[in-house]
Design an enzyme around this catalytic site. Structure first.
Site, PDB file in Angstrom:
ATOM      1  N   LYS A 108      -6.301  -3.262   2.117  1.00  0.00           N
ATOM      2  CA  LYS A 108      -4.926  -3.028   1.673  1.00  0.00           C
ATOM      3  C   LYS A 108      -4.946  -2.512   0.239  1.00  0.00           C
ATOM      4  O   LYS A 108      -5.767  -2.970  -0.563  1.00  0.00           O
ATOM      5  CB  LYS A 108      -4.101  -4.327   1.752  1.00  0.00           C
ATOM      6  CG  LYS A 108      -2.667  -4.173   1.243  1.00  0.00           C
ATOM      7  CD  LYS A 108      -1.777  -5.323   1.675  1.00  0.00           C
ATOM      8  CE  LYS A 108      -1.904  -6.582   0.852  1.00  0.00           C
ATOM      9  NZ  LYS A 108      -1.629  -6.435  -0.589  1.00  0.00           N
ATOM     10  N   GLU A 177       7.049  -5.705  -0.274  1.00  0.00           N
ATOM     11  CA  GLU A 177       7.170  -6.898  -1.118  1.00  0.00           C
ATOM     12  C   GLU A 177       8.397  -6.792  -2.021  1.00  0.00           C
ATOM     13  O   GLU A 177       8.565  -5.803  -2.758  1.00  0.00           O
ATOM     14  CB  GLU A 177       5.900  -7.094  -1.973  1.00  0.00           C
ATOM     15  CG  GLU A 177       6.043  -8.312  -2.894  1.00  0.00           C
ATOM     16  CD  GLU A 177       4.739  -8.885  -3.407  1.00  0.00           C
ATOM     17  OE1 GLU A 177       3.658  -8.394  -3.040  1.00  0.00           O
ATOM     18  OE2 GLU A 177       4.813  -9.864  -4.180  1.00  0.00           O
TER      19      GLU A 177
HETATM   20  O1  KIV Z   1      -2.372 -10.724  -2.530  1.00  0.00           O
HETATM   21  C1  KIV Z   1      -1.489 -11.118  -1.758  1.00  0.00           C
HETATM   22  O2  KIV Z   1      -1.385 -12.305  -1.423  1.00  0.00           O
HETATM   23  C2  KIV Z   1      -0.539 -10.131  -1.241  1.00  0.00           C
HETATM   24  C3  KIV Z   1       0.623 -10.652  -0.477  1.00  0.00           C
HETATM   25  C4  KIV Z   1       1.635 -11.185  -1.429  1.00  0.00           C
HETATM   26  C5  KIV Z   1       1.206  -9.626   0.420  1.00  0.00           C
HETATM   27  O3  KIV Z   1      -0.691  -8.973  -1.460  1.00  0.00           O
END
Ligand code: KIV
Length: 252
Positions: A108, A177
């Protein structure tokens, strides 16, 4: 090389997603039937005790991804590329591959259209990508705090356009988010990949939360949108009190 089947085909909306950072928590999440387990760089805060995620390193993410991988049989494991590890497409692919080698099914990264070349490079290299728009925790210092996104028409349109472009670039899912709920709903209507919300209302295709926010394992700070379903901190405190009591009274 044959293109990998997009992970979105393994997701059944509404998508349940949560963070985990180690073997036991990942195994518990997987056994509970969670669909996506994110090795989030939020570990910099809720595991390491830092004020934000900006000091998390790739080596730390690799270490935690390997732990999580050992605990997961069914869920999709997604690992965050931490700050400053995806500044060019070439760097993004090298570092994304290291997370995949550690056990991630996908990576991600945070950002809008400026991330399109990085997403395209990852997808071309056979690495599946989850996008992340809206409030970007890796930019919290430059933005001066955690702010809701999509409040103005221009900001809302940028979020919608970027989300469509990130899907076109090959992202298999997208985290929204702290996006204004109506804007998150509109993005969800425009995309075919699942939108996974956090602090973005209930009209997303799924939800993601930080594990201790759900279990009550981090009592010192709970985000305003979080609903706490357990009391892990309290149970731990009680267990420790009993243990100390038995030591104090020579019962063990
Ligand atoms: O790092 C994380 O926990 C996240 C979530 C808040 C989506 O990116």
């Amino acid at each position: 090389m044959k293109a990998p089947v997009s992970l979105s085909s393994r997701l059944r909306p509404p998508v349940s997603a949560i963070t985990a950072y180690d073997y036991p928590s990942a195994r518990l999440c997987d056994e509970a039937g969670i669909q996506i387990i994110l090795v989030g760089d939020s570990l910099g805060m809720v595991v390491a005790g830092n004020p934000d995620t900006t000091s998390v390193t790739l080596e730390q993410m690799i270490y935690h991804t390997a732990m999580v991988r050992r605990g997961v049989k069914s869920a999709i494991v997604v690992s965050d590329l931490p700050i400053n590890t995806y500044r060019t497409p070439a760097e993004t692919v090298i570092n994304g591959q290291r997370l995949v080698n550690a056990g991630a099914d996908a990576v991600k990264l945070e950002g809008l259209t400026e991330q399109l070349p990085n997403v395209e490079a990852l997808v071309s290299a056979g690495i599946q990508v989850c996008a992340h728009v809206g409030m970007l925790p890796q930019r919290v210092v430059e933005e001066g705090g955690y702010k809701k996104k999509g409040k103005t028409d221009a900001e809302a349109q940028d979020l919608i356009n970027a989300s469509i472009a990130l899907e076109k670039a090959g992202a298999f899912a997208i985290v929204l988010e702290s996006v204004v709920a109506q804007v998150a709903a509109e993005i969800s209507r425009c995309l075919t990949i699942p939108t996974i919300g956090i602090g973005s209302g209930s009209d997303c295709d799924g939800q993601i939360r930080v594990l201790p926010d759900v279990t009550g394992g981090y009592p010192w700070f709970v985000p305003p949108f979080a609903r706490v379903y357990g009391n892990v901190a309290e149970v731990t405190r009680e267990a420790l009190k009993s243990y100390i009591h038995e030591i104090d009274n020579s019962l063990i």
